[in-house]
Write a protein that holds these residues in place. Structure first.
Motif, mmCIF file in Angstrom:
data_model
loop_
_atom_site.group_PDB
_atom_site.id
_atom_site.type_symbol
_atom_site.label_atom_id
_atom_site.label_comp_id
_atom_site.label_asym_id
_atom_site.label_seq_id
_atom_site.Cartn_x
_atom_site.Cartn_y
_atom_site.Cartn_z
ATOM 1 N N TRP A 56 1.315 -0.979 0.181
ATOM 2 C CA TRP A 56 0.224 -0.179 0.053
ATOM 3 C C TRP A 56 1.166 1.279 0.334
ATOM 4 N N LEU A 57 0.788 1.829 -0.783
ATOM 5 C CA LEU A 57 1.215 3.464 -0.603
ATOM 6 C C LEU A 57 1.581 3.969 0.673
ATOM 7 N N THR A 58 0.908 4.300 1.449
ATOM 8 C CA THR A 58 0.267 4.886 2.792
ATOM 9 C C THR A 58 1.809 3.431 3.803
ATOM 10 N N SER A 59 2.134 2.448 2.766
ATOM 11 C CA SER A 59 3.196 1.671 4.193
ATOM 12 C C SER A 59 4.662 2.221 3.573
ATOM 13 N N ILE A 60 4.500 3.167 2.423
ATOM 14 C CA ILE A 60 5.693 4.038 1.921
ATOM 15 C C ILE A 60 6.134 5.631 2.555
ATOM 16 N N THR A 61 4.550 6.236 2.270
ATOM 17 C CA THR A 61 4.744 7.403 2.567
ATOM 18 C C THR A 61 4.458 7.826 3.650
ATOM 19 N N GLY A 62 3.444 7.013 4.554
ATOM 20 C CA GLY A 62 2.371 7.594 5.974
ATOM 21 C C GLY A 62 1.342 7.940 5.340
ATOM 22 N N SER A 63 1.523 9.083 4.371
ATOM 23 C CA SER A 63 -0.102 9.698 3.983
ATOM 24 C C SER A 63 -0.080 9.871 2.830
ATOM 25 N N VAL A 64 -1.158 9.654 2.180
ATOM 26 C CA VAL A 64 -1.320 10.148 0.979
ATOM 27 C C VAL A 64 -2.735 11.413 0.901
ATOM 28 N N SER A 65 -2.239 11.507 1.883
ATOM 29 C CA SER A 65 -3.792 12.993 1.543
ATOM 30 C C SER A 65 -2.796 13.977 0.717
ATOM 31 N N TYR A 66 -1.889 14.092 0.787
ATOM 32 C CA TYR A 66 -1.438 15.525 -0.426
ATOM 33 C C TYR A 66 -0.942 15.154 -1.460
ATOM 34 N N MET A 67 -1.460 13.800 -1.433
ATOM 35 C CA MET A 67 -1.756 13.494 -3.423
ATOM 36 C C MET A 67 -3.021 13.353 -3.912
ATOM 37 N N PHE A 68 -4.387 12.829 -2.812
ATOM 38 C CA PHE A 68 -4.927 12.158 -3.320
ATOM 39 C C PHE A 68 -6.528 13.497 -2.709
ATOM 40 N N TYR A 69 -6.161 14.574 -2.277
ATOM 41 C CA TYR A 69 -7.224 15.288 -1.758
ATOM 42 C C TYR A 69 -7.286 16.703 -2.026
ATOM 43 N N ASN A 70 -5.529 16.662 -2.449
ATOM 44 C CA ASN A 70 -5.603 18.474 -3.092
ATOM 45 C C ASN A 70 -5.469 19.326 -2.327
ATOM 46 N N GLY A 71 -5.332 18.781 -0.839
ATOM 47 C CA GLY A 71 -5.571 19.790 0.138
ATOM 48 C C GLY A 71 -6.509 20.083 0.641
#
Length: 161
Positions: free
Chosen positions: A27-42
């Motif tokens: 899962w991408l979150t296992s690499i980055t910790g969070s993906v909110s900056y990527m999928f939620y557009n701020g």
């Protein structure tokens, strides 16, 4: 205004997140910790919930850039799944258990039709009347075989209608 949608488009940054994580499925979150900056557009979760409550449809478009994949025919649909806002897995094909799916239009599937190890990108589209399924929360990448293989995912737009 013409489509009567509220669309949030990604601001393009000079530095785009390029991910490489060696062999395996993750899962991408296992690499980055969070993906909110990527999928939620701020947007904050509170803002997303406000838009969901006031909408009847939602669509999301992502760009997936494939870099250094060894296969010339890199089939994105065979290696990517998403986790919806309401924690359902989203694959390329609907099933009775997971009826929601994403599409990769053949006209915009650059990863499938590129030369070996050439950088390319594909568009991923999601759309549903169940407004609580989008935006996506996470992305699952399968079958990465080479540590030199990398990818980038950018949320192009998130639109509520």
């Amino acid at each position: 205004m013409e489509t009567r949608e509220t669309c949030i488009r990604t601001r393009i940054y000079d530095e785009k997140p390029l991910f490489s994580f060696g062999k395996g499925n993750r899962w991408l979150t296992s690499i980055t910790g969070s993906v909110s900056y990527m999928f939620y557009n701020g947007l904050t979760e509170k803002q997303i919930k406000w838009l969901q409550i006031r909408s009847t449809r939602v669509r999301q478009r992502l760009t997936f850039s494939c870099n250094n994949q060894r296969s010339e025919n890199f089939n994105l649909s065979s290696v990517v799944q998403f986790l919806s806002w309401n924690d359902m897995e989203i694959g390329p094909n609907p099933t009775s258990f997971y009826p929601f799916s994403y599409t990769v239009p053949s006209t915009s599937d650059g990863c499938l039709n590129r030369k070996n190890k050439q950088e390319a990108s594909s568009i991923i589209e999601l759309e549903t009347s169940n407004v609580f399924r989008l935006p996506v929360r996470d992305m699952w990448i399968k079958h990465i075989d080479d540590p030199e293989e990398s990818f980038m995912v950018i949320n192009v737009e998130l639109c509520f209608k």
